[in-house]
Enzyme design. Structure first.
Site, PDB file in Angstrom:
ATOM      1  N   ARG A  29     -14.359  -7.412  24.954  1.00  0.00           N
ATOM      2  CA  ARG A  29     -13.443  -6.724  24.048  1.00  0.00           C
ATOM      3  C   ARG A  29     -14.224  -5.980  22.969  1.00  0.00           C
ATOM      4  O   ARG A  29     -13.741  -5.003  22.420  1.00  0.00           O
ATOM      5  CB  ARG A  29     -12.495  -7.764  23.427  1.00  0.00           C
ATOM      6  CG  ARG A  29     -11.304  -7.157  22.752  1.00  0.00           C
ATOM      7  CD  ARG A  29     -10.266  -8.201  22.410  1.00  0.00           C
ATOM      8  NE  ARG A  29     -10.705  -9.109  21.368  1.00  0.00           N
ATOM      9  CZ  ARG A  29      -9.943 -10.044  20.835  1.00  0.00           C
ATOM     10  NH1 ARG A  29      -8.710 -10.221  21.261  1.00  0.00           N
ATOM     11  NH2 ARG A  29     -10.405 -10.841  19.890  1.00  0.00           N
ATOM     12  N   ARG A  61     -14.135 -18.377  17.194  1.00  0.00           N
ATOM     13  CA  ARG A  61     -13.100 -18.287  18.231  1.00  0.00           C
ATOM     14  C   ARG A  61     -13.382 -19.244  19.387  1.00  0.00           C
ATOM     15  O   ARG A  61     -12.462 -19.883  19.919  1.00  0.00           O
ATOM     16  CB  ARG A  61     -12.982 -16.843  18.741  1.00  0.00           C
ATOM     17  CG  ARG A  61     -12.209 -15.977  17.788  1.00  0.00           C
ATOM     18  CD  ARG A  61     -12.305 -14.512  18.148  1.00  0.00           C
ATOM     19  NE  ARG A  61     -11.180 -13.747  17.646  1.00  0.00           N
ATOM     20  CZ  ARG A  61     -10.955 -13.457  16.382  1.00  0.00           C
ATOM     21  NH1 ARG A  61     -11.769 -13.898  15.464  1.00  0.00           N
ATOM     22  NH2 ARG A  61      -9.893 -12.746  16.019  1.00  0.00           N
ATOM     23  N   ARG A  87       0.858  -1.183   0.000  1.00  0.00           N
ATOM     24  CA  ARG A  87       0.000   0.000   0.000  1.00  0.00           C
ATOM     25  C   ARG A  87       0.895   1.235   0.000  1.00  0.00           C
ATOM     26  O   ARG A  87       2.090   1.147   0.297  1.00  0.00           O
ATOM     27  CB  ARG A  87      -0.883   0.004   1.251  1.00  0.00           C
ATOM     28  CG  ARG A  87      -1.807  -1.181   1.288  1.00  0.00           C
ATOM     29  CD  ARG A  87      -2.887  -1.068   2.353  1.00  0.00           C
ATOM     30  NE  ARG A  87      -3.685  -2.281   2.350  1.00  0.00           N
ATOM     31  CZ  ARG A  87      -3.817  -3.121   3.391  1.00  0.00           C
ATOM     32  NH1 ARG A  87      -3.223  -2.851   4.534  1.00  0.00           N
ATOM     33  NH2 ARG A  87      -4.550  -4.218   3.274  1.00  0.00           N
TER      34      ARG A  87
HETATM   35  N1  LIG Z   1      -6.446 -11.516  33.362  1.00  0.00           N
HETATM   36  C1  LIG Z   1      -7.412 -10.834  32.745  1.00  0.00           C
HETATM   37  N2  LIG Z   1      -8.532 -10.526  33.414  1.00  0.00           N
HETATM   38  C2  LIG Z   1      -9.547  -9.865  32.798  1.00  0.00           C
HETATM   39  N3  LIG Z   1      -9.535  -9.452  31.509  1.00  0.00           N
HETATM   40  C3  LIG Z   1      -8.439  -9.738  30.786  1.00  0.00           C
HETATM   41  C4  LIG Z   1      -7.314 -10.432  31.350  1.00  0.00           C
HETATM   42  N4  LIG Z   1      -6.380 -10.573  30.387  1.00  0.00           N
HETATM   43  C5  LIG Z   1      -6.880  -9.988  29.280  1.00  0.00           C
HETATM   44  N5  LIG Z   1      -8.110  -9.468  29.512  1.00  0.00           N
HETATM   45  C6  LIG Z   1      -9.011  -8.802  28.556  1.00  0.00           C
HETATM   46  O1  LIG Z   1      -9.532  -9.827  27.708  1.00  0.00           O
HETATM   47  C7  LIG Z   1      -9.684  -9.342  26.368  1.00  0.00           C
HETATM   48  C8  LIG Z   1      -8.920 -10.258  25.417  1.00  0.00           C
HETATM   49  O2  LIG Z   1      -7.509 -10.081  25.607  1.00  0.00           O
HETATM   50  P1  LIG Z   1      -6.483 -10.027  24.369  1.00  0.00           P
HETATM   51  O3  LIG Z   1      -7.052  -9.180  23.297  1.00  0.00           O
HETATM   52  O4  LIG Z   1      -5.162  -9.682  24.950  1.00  0.00           O
HETATM   53  O5  LIG Z   1      -6.514 -11.566  23.922  1.00  0.00           O
HETATM   54  P2  LIG Z   1      -5.656 -12.338  22.788  1.00  0.00           P
HETATM   55  O6  LIG Z   1      -5.293 -13.652  23.368  1.00  0.00           O
HETATM   56  O7  LIG Z   1      -4.563 -11.471  22.313  1.00  0.00           O
HETATM   57  O8  LIG Z   1      -6.732 -12.527  21.650  1.00  0.00           O
HETATM   58  P3  LIG Z   1      -6.511 -12.707  20.034  1.00  0.00           P
HETATM   59  O9  LIG Z   1      -5.794 -14.000  19.853  1.00  0.00           O
HETATM   60  O10 LIG Z   1      -7.929 -12.734  19.523  1.00  0.00           O
HETATM   61  O11 LIG Z   1      -5.744 -11.512  19.562  1.00  0.00           O
HETATM   62  C9  LIG Z   1      -9.190  -7.905  26.362  1.00  0.00           C
HETATM   63  O12 LIG Z   1     -10.310  -7.040  26.422  1.00  0.00           O
HETATM   64  C10 LIG Z   1      -8.326  -7.807  27.626  1.00  0.00           C
HETATM   65  O13 LIG Z   1      -8.327  -6.504  28.163  1.00  0.00           O
END
Ligand SMILES: Nc1ncnc2c1ncn2[C@@H]1O[C@H](COP(=O)(O)OP(=O)(O)OP(=O)(O)O)[C@@H](O)[C@H]1O
Length: 198
Positions: free
Chosen positions: A147, A158, A50
């Site tokens: 989220r 998911r 891009r």
């Molecule tokens: N220990 C926790 N307690 C409560 N909420 C949490 C905790 N850890 C993460 N979250 C919240 O859960 C949601 C999902 O977290 P995150 O986006 O980091 O997941 P991910 O594993 O990276 O997902 P993906 O693989 O879809 O990118 C976010 O809104 C985050 O703020």
């Protein structure tokens, strides 16, 4: 000092776990605390650049023939086809991060992690495989809901994938060097940080 020992032996850190478990949150906390110690590899893609995107910075822009050749030669750690384009992580891109003196954080799916384990050149860089688990399925669902990024369809995919992750972990616990249960975020982060800085 832990930061010196990290610098002297940069390693790939492979993070696995279901969507919504908190991988990006934990990586974000680590990058905030130690911005100079961690990097991400530049991905390869067959899509056209891009405006403003630079080869070798945003992506390595390659042709489909080139990426297929790299796959055949075992140079790609993982690839995914999104619509008509290929995306992937190469061994070389990870090595570039390690050579710059930084740990390389890699967030991949089950297939990607399995390919990585079977790549001798990658395994020679002594990657740390970490599995992040949710405290339970209901909590995972409520985090994904909280989220606010998912449609009902992507949510269903998911959650279904999370069962596959759970099954994979239960059948292959030895695949991982560490498992962290992300219940209380501060506790999980401390565990994550300690593993990486040890
Ligand atoms: N220990 C926790 N307690 C409560 N909420 C949490 C905790 N850890 C993460 N979250 C919240 O859960 C949601 C999902 O977290 P995150 O986006 O980091 O997941 P991910 O594993 O990276 O997902 P993906 O693989 O879809 O990118 C976010 O809104 C985050 O703020």
């Amino acid at each position: 000092m832990p930061s010196d020992s990290v610098r002297s032996s940069p390693r790939p850190i492979v993070l696995n776990g279901p969507s919504g478990v908190g991988k990006s949150t934990l990586i974000g906390m680590l990058m905030k605390e130690f911005p100079e110690l961690f990097g991400f590899s530049v991905s390869h893609t067959t899509r056209t650049p891009r405006v403003g995107e630079k080869d070798g910075v945003d992506y390595f822009f390659v042709s489909q023939e080139e990426i297929e050749k790299y796959i055949e030669e075992g140079k790609m750690l993982e690839t995914a086809k999104v619509h008509t384009n290929f995306y992937g992580t190469s061994v070389m891109a990870v090595e570039m991060v390690l050579e710059s003196g930084k740990h390389c954080i890699i967030d991949v799916d089950i297939q990607g992690a399995t390919t990585m384990k079977s790549n001798a050149r990658f395994m020679a860089s002594k990657p740390i495989f970490i599995f992040i688990s949710p405290p339970d399925f209901d909590e995972l669902r409520s985090r994904l809901m909280g989220r606010g990024t998912e449609t009902p369809e992507s949510m269903a995919i998911r959650l279904k994938d999370s069962l596959a992750w759970d099954k994979f972990y239960r059948s292959n616990p030895e695949f991982y060097d560490h498992r962290i249960i992300n219940d209380d975020l501060e506790t999980a982060y401390k565990e994550f940080r300690d593993i990486i800085l040890e």
